[in-house]
Design an enzyme around this catalytic site. Structure first.
Site, PDB file in Angstrom:
ATOM      1  N   CYS A  91      -4.249  -6.011 -13.862  1.00 43.22           N
ATOM      2  CA  CYS A  91      -4.912  -6.913 -14.796  1.00 43.22           C
ATOM      3  C   CYS A  91      -6.420  -6.639 -14.863  1.00 43.22           C
ATOM      4  O   CYS A  91      -7.027  -6.265 -13.875  1.00 43.22           O
ATOM      5  CB  CYS A  91      -4.686  -8.350 -14.377  1.00 43.22           C
ATOM      6  SG  CYS A  91      -2.961  -8.715 -14.118  1.00 43.22           S
ATOM      7  N   ARG A 116      -6.932   0.626 -17.553  1.00 41.66           N
ATOM      8  CA  ARG A 116      -6.112   0.093 -16.465  1.00 41.66           C
ATOM      9  C   ARG A 116      -4.671  -0.104 -16.907  1.00 41.66           C
ATOM     10  O   ARG A 116      -3.789  -0.268 -16.072  1.00 41.66           O
ATOM     11  CB  ARG A 116      -6.663  -1.262 -16.014  1.00 41.66           C
ATOM     12  CG  ARG A 116      -8.043  -1.194 -15.417  1.00 41.66           C
ATOM     13  CD  ARG A 116      -8.603  -2.573 -15.226  1.00 41.66           C
ATOM     14  NE  ARG A 116      -8.021  -3.239 -14.098  1.00 41.66           N
ATOM     15  CZ  ARG A 116      -8.620  -3.407 -12.928  1.00 41.66           C
ATOM     16  NH1 ARG A 116      -9.822  -2.935 -12.756  1.00 41.66           N
ATOM     17  NH2 ARG A 116      -8.033  -4.027 -11.952  1.00 41.66           N
ATOM     18  N   TRP A 163      -0.551  -6.618 -17.405  1.00 45.67           N
ATOM     19  CA  TRP A 163       0.490  -5.578 -17.488  1.00 45.67           C
ATOM     20  C   TRP A 163       1.722  -6.074 -16.758  1.00 45.67           C
ATOM     21  O   TRP A 163       1.699  -6.311 -15.563  1.00 45.67           O
ATOM     22  CB  TRP A 163       0.005  -4.282 -16.851  1.00 45.67           C
ATOM     23  CG  TRP A 163       1.027  -3.184 -16.903  1.00 45.67           C
ATOM     24  CD1 TRP A 163       2.206  -3.118 -16.222  1.00 45.67           C
ATOM     25  CD2 TRP A 163       0.972  -1.998 -17.695  1.00 45.67           C
ATOM     26  NE1 TRP A 163       2.874  -1.968 -16.530  1.00 45.67           N
ATOM     27  CE2 TRP A 163       2.148  -1.261 -17.434  1.00 45.67           C
ATOM     28  CE3 TRP A 163       0.048  -1.488 -18.599  1.00 45.67           C
ATOM     29  CZ2 TRP A 163       2.413  -0.040 -18.056  1.00 45.67           C
ATOM     30  CZ3 TRP A 163       0.311  -0.270 -19.194  1.00 45.67           C
ATOM     31  CH2 TRP A 163       1.481   0.435 -18.924  1.00 45.67           C
ATOM     32  N   ASN A 188      -5.939 -12.735 -11.409  1.00 46.67           N
ATOM     33  CA  ASN A 188      -5.304 -11.494 -10.936  1.00 46.67           C
ATOM     34  C   ASN A 188      -4.685 -11.811  -9.597  1.00 46.67           C
ATOM     35  O   ASN A 188      -5.360 -12.406  -8.752  1.00 46.67           O
ATOM     36  CB  ASN A 188      -6.356 -10.412 -10.670  1.00 46.67           C
ATOM     37  CG  ASN A 188      -6.701  -9.623 -11.904  1.00 46.67           C
ATOM     38  OD1 ASN A 188      -6.149  -9.869 -12.962  1.00 46.67           O
ATOM     39  ND2 ASN A 188      -7.623  -8.700 -11.762  1.00 46.67           N
ATOM     40  N   GLY A 189      -3.477 -11.407  -9.358  1.00 45.13           N
ATOM     41  CA  GLY A 189      -2.906 -11.593  -8.025  1.00 45.13           C
ATOM     42  C   GLY A 189      -1.640 -12.427  -8.051  1.00 45.13           C
ATOM     43  O   GLY A 189      -0.972 -12.541  -9.079  1.00 45.13           O
ATOM     44  N   GLU A 206      -0.897  17.229  -2.733  1.00 40.34           N
ATOM     45  CA  GLU A 206      -1.724  16.596  -3.762  1.00 40.34           C
ATOM     46  C   GLU A 206      -1.335  17.112  -5.155  1.00 40.34           C
ATOM     47  O   GLU A 206      -1.287  16.346  -6.127  1.00 40.34           O
ATOM     48  CB  GLU A 206      -3.208  16.847  -3.455  1.00 40.34           C
ATOM     49  CG  GLU A 206      -4.186  16.557  -4.582  1.00 40.34           C
ATOM     50  CD  GLU A 206      -4.093  15.162  -5.186  1.00 40.34           C
ATOM     51  OE1 GLU A 206      -3.416  14.297  -4.620  1.00 40.34           O
ATOM     52  OE2 GLU A 206      -4.685  14.952  -6.264  1.00 40.34           O
ATOM     53  N   LYS A 240      -0.257  14.921  -8.502  1.00 41.72           N
ATOM     54  CA  LYS A 240      -0.846  15.045  -9.853  1.00 41.72           C
ATOM     55  C   LYS A 240       0.252  15.256 -10.882  1.00 41.72           C
ATOM     56  O   LYS A 240       0.267  14.633 -11.936  1.00 41.72           O
ATOM     57  CB  LYS A 240      -1.846  16.216  -9.935  1.00 41.72           C
ATOM     58  CG  LYS A 240      -3.201  16.003  -9.356  1.00 41.72           C
ATOM     59  CD  LYS A 240      -4.077  14.980 -10.049  1.00 41.72           C
ATOM     60  CE  LYS A 240      -3.915  13.613  -9.498  1.00 41.72           C
ATOM     61  NZ  LYS A 240      -4.449  13.284  -8.215  1.00 41.72           N
ATOM     62  N   GLU A 262       2.455  11.983 -11.295  1.00 40.48           N
ATOM     63  CA  GLU A 262       1.891  10.786 -11.928  1.00 40.48           C
ATOM     64  C   GLU A 262       1.709  10.920 -13.414  1.00 40.48           C
ATOM     65  O   GLU A 262       1.928   9.951 -14.129  1.00 40.48           O
ATOM     66  CB  GLU A 262       0.586  10.249 -11.331  1.00 40.48           C
ATOM     67  CG  GLU A 262      -0.238  10.974 -10.511  1.00 40.48           C
ATOM     68  CD  GLU A 262      -1.498  10.249  -9.977  1.00 40.48           C
ATOM     69  OE1 GLU A 262      -1.584   9.032  -9.855  1.00 40.48           O
ATOM     70  OE2 GLU A 262      -2.410  10.995  -9.646  1.00 40.48           O
ATOM     71  N   HIS A 299      13.484  25.821   6.294  1.00 42.55           N
ATOM     72  CA  HIS A 299      14.119  24.774   7.103  1.00 42.55           C
ATOM     73  C   HIS A 299      14.797  23.730   6.216  1.00 42.55           C
ATOM     74  O   HIS A 299      15.142  22.658   6.693  1.00 42.55           O
ATOM     75  CB  HIS A 299      13.079  24.115   8.023  1.00 42.55           C
ATOM     76  CG  HIS A 299      12.444  25.090   8.958  1.00 42.55           C
ATOM     77  ND1 HIS A 299      13.112  25.619  10.038  1.00 42.55           N
ATOM     78  CD2 HIS A 299      11.220  25.681   8.944  1.00 42.55           C
ATOM     79  CE1 HIS A 299      12.318  26.478  10.667  1.00 42.55           C
ATOM     80  NE2 HIS A 299      11.168  26.537  10.014  1.00 42.55           N
ATOM     81  N   LYS A 347      -4.944   2.048 -11.344  1.00 42.80           N
ATOM     82  CA  LYS A 347      -6.055   2.859 -10.848  1.00 42.80           C
ATOM     83  C   LYS A 347      -6.417   2.437  -9.432  1.00 42.80           C
ATOM     84  O   LYS A 347      -6.672   3.261  -8.571  1.00 42.80           O
ATOM     85  CB  LYS A 347      -7.259   2.710 -11.784  1.00 42.80           C
ATOM     86  CG  LYS A 347      -8.477   3.496 -11.338  1.00 42.80           C
ATOM     87  CD  LYS A 347      -8.194   4.987 -11.380  1.00 42.80           C
ATOM     88  CE  LYS A 347      -9.346   5.831 -10.832  1.00 42.80           C
ATOM     89  NZ  LYS A 347      -8.852   7.161 -10.395  1.00 42.80           N
TER      90      LYS A 347
END
Ligand code: AGP
Length: 620
Positions: free
Chosen positions: A20, A46, A94, A120-121, A498, A502, A505, A521, A615
């Site tokens: 939010c 966001r 959202w 928010n929350g 990493e 990328k 996402e 393995h 984010k």
């Protein structure tokens, strides 16, 4: 509610809570609605699926609420017809699980609109509170937990129609304080009332920043870019604190109601840094900014770097802690410390760190690595370490963030606002700082600077239009694949992990990273004809082994994409990177960021707002 249902419910609420956006204005300008809606648009990165605004009319003193599902779009305030007023607040929400309705969008009002709230929350005990309030005659319109806050505050004001503006503000503050004490969970609240033209905000776990403009003008937002065009002078609300903006500002502790003093901090971001400019997306803009961000990151005071290095050298155990990408940066750093400074550094993800609290002593050192400085799991790790008396440091982008304020010492990476959900420039800046620290620990700070300055200028050359075109051509070749793998060894193994983040996402292609030596393995069983596999190569002692791994993959039909300083026979496709020694993780991740971005665009995903992600993950 049965336990399982409750669990799902809170999970759903938690996912709503992540993304939010909040912005409010209180000042002399009478177009408060326009100011907050424009601010809300700056928080669009966001992600959200509904939004709303509340304005207190200067004329009637009533609060008008306007809310909609979908995007704000091009603002035509004439169509919205909001009253003239100098007090307004707006919210973007959202929802990932149902509930995307106009009724559920914020702001939420109490009966008769006396109290209006954005939030928010999660209010964890909202069901019990709702029942209690319903018994007292409160009528609920939405299915949200937030609405409970509005009714509860109203309940504490019931029958109170006090005379005098000052007293009305005081009563509103007390009612909000009482309500806050009853509500459980991590939240940020903004409250307006028809009683007075003040705004009250409170924080417990979810960030809120107060911007102080000219002549008694104030802004409150979940993110600084929402008001950066008006002011860069900010105050931070800490947990369990509330603020009353009433032409001036007064901060209080929620528990005892006592006043709290606040320092005004100047933010060094420029408003245009938080805009897309000529780029179609923030992600590509931020990838390109790496031409200069590495230089900015390493341009640190020698005294600060040496103080941190000295603490690492003296600590009885240093723990690098971060989540997601920041966690992978910590992993890469542990290889660099081992190689450059011959030092063992412990690495933990924020969420896992509390499991190791047994080892933490008052001579331990925890370094939290983060872009936002607000990630709940990393903050919890810091809290755990603090309880054990450990020293806390942070390598962080957002100045004044919770981690920045909590740490005994902070290094700011100075990457500027990073708005795309996928971290790019913050990642390489964190890597640069940690590389510098490894050299500093070894007493070779100048050598470290030289390596990094060289890498930074090579990145400047590398990120040219031809390079972008080449990677976009590769993206077209592989855009339909179902799975991809990335391998690396040594300091490039964490970069393989990493790389997978990328790709996952923003492209939504199934991607996994492995240490080259681990392939045989198990994971090599996943390779079939044409499976793309990115091989991250450094020109060091790991080179020949990782190339052997690439040959093994190719023998099973894999399509080999080499990210390397030199062409190798095994590569089907070669992405050239400069040979920069120990700065190899920095240069190797950049083409993968570009590839992930291109894949996202080709697959018609929004790279700036990937599905299900936020984010800044401010809930656990
Ligand atoms: C990065 O691309 C991710 N969006 C995510 O893993 C991120 O790095 C993580 O949530 C940590 O965030 P922070 O750096 O703000 O603490």
């Amino acid at each position: 509610m049965p336990q399982l249902a409750r669990l799902f419910f809170y999970e759903a609420l938690a996912s709503l809570a992540l993304m939010c956006g909040i912005i409010a204005y209180k000042g002399k300008r009478t177009n408060a609605a326009e100011i907050v809606l424009k601010g809300l648009k700056k928080l669009e990165y966001r992600g959200y699926d509904s939004w709303g605004v509340a304005v207190r009319s200067n004329h009637t003193k009533q609060i008008s609420i306007y809310k909609r599902t979908g995007k704000i779009g091009e603002l035509n305030l004439k169509n919205i017809k909001l009253p003239v007023g100098n007090l307004a607040m707006a919210h973007s929400r959202w929802a990932t699980h149902g509930g995307v309705t106009q009724k559920n969008a914020h702001p939420h009002a109490s009966c008769g609109n006396r109290i209006v709230v954005i939030h928010n929350g999660i209010i964890e005990n909202f069901l019990a509170l709702k029942k209690e309030l319903q018994k007292k005659g409160h009528k609920f319109i939405s299915e949200t937990d937030t609405e409970v806050a509005a009714h509860l505050i109203e309940e504490y004001l019931k029958g109170l129609r006090v005379e005098g503006r000052g007293l009305r503000v005081q009563k509103l503050k007390e009612a909000v304080q009482k309500a806050l004490k009853r509500m459980e969970g991590r939240s940020a609240f903004l409250v307006m009332s028809t009683d007075c033209d003040a705004i009250v905000a409170a924080r417990r776990g979810s960030p809120l920043i107060i911007g102080k403009g000219q002549d008694g003008e104030y802004f409150i937002a979940s993110d600084i870019p929402a008001f950066l065009q008006y002011t860069n002078r900010v105050m931070y609300l800490d947990d369990n604190e509330m603020v009353v903006l009433d032409g001036g500002h007064e901060f209080y502790n929620v528990s005892d109601g006592k006043s709290v003093k606040k320092r005004i901090v100047e933010i060094h971001w420029k408003p245009e840094q938080a805009e897309k400019g000529r780029f179609p997306h923030f992600m590509i803009k931020e990838i390109m900014e790496q031409k200069e961000t590495i230089h900015r990151a390493i341009n640190q005071e020698e005294k600060l770097i040496m103080r941190v290095a000295d603490s690492i050298n003296k600590a009885f155990g240093t723990y690098l802690v971060g989540c997601g990408t920041a966690g992978k940066v910590c992993m890469a750093a542990s290889y660099l410390f081992s190689k450059i400074a011959k030092k063992h550094i412990n690495v933990e993800f924020g969420s896992e760190f509390p499991n190791f609290h047994h080892f933490i002593k008052n001579r331990s050192l925890l370094i939290a690595v983060s872009q936002s400085g607000e990630t709940a799991d990393t903050l919890e790790a810091m809290e755990v370490a603090r309880k054990k008396g450990a020293k806390l440091m942070t390598i962080v982008n957002v100045e004044g963030s919770s981690m920045d304020r909590m740490a005994d010492l902070a290094i700011h990476i100075k990457a500027g606002p990073e708005k795309a959900v996928a971290s790019t420039k913050a990642t390489t800046s964190q890597l640069a700082i940690l590389t510098l620290l490894a050299y500093a620990c070894a007493g070779k700070l100048n050598e470290g600077r030289k390596v990094l300055v060289e890498a930074a200028s090579q990145i400047n050359d590398m990120l040219n239009p031809r390079y972008e075109k080449y990677i976009s051509m590769l993206a077209r070749k592989i855009k339909h694949v179902e799975s991809m793998y990335v391998i690396g060894r040594g300091m490039n193994f964490p970069m393989a992990l990493e790389s997978a983040i990328k790709l996952q996402e923003v492209s939504y292609i199934h991607a996994e990273g492995f240490a080259g030596g681990e392939l045989k393995h198990g994971p090599i069983a996943l390779i079939s004809q044409g499976t793309p596999c990115i091989v991250l190569v450094a020109n060091d002692e790991t080179r020949s082994d990782v190339i052997s791994n690439a040959i093994e993959i190719k023998a099973r039909g894999g399509f080999i994409i080499g990210v390397a300083p030199q062409r190798e026979e095994v590569f089907d496709y070669w992405i050239r990177v400069p040979d920069v020694g120990n700065a190899s993780p920095i240069v190797n991740i950049i083409p993968v960021q570009l590839l992930a971005y291109q894949l996202a665009v080709l697959r018609k995903n929004n790279p700036d707002m990937p599905r299900n992600l936020a984010k800044s993950v401010t809930v656990k």
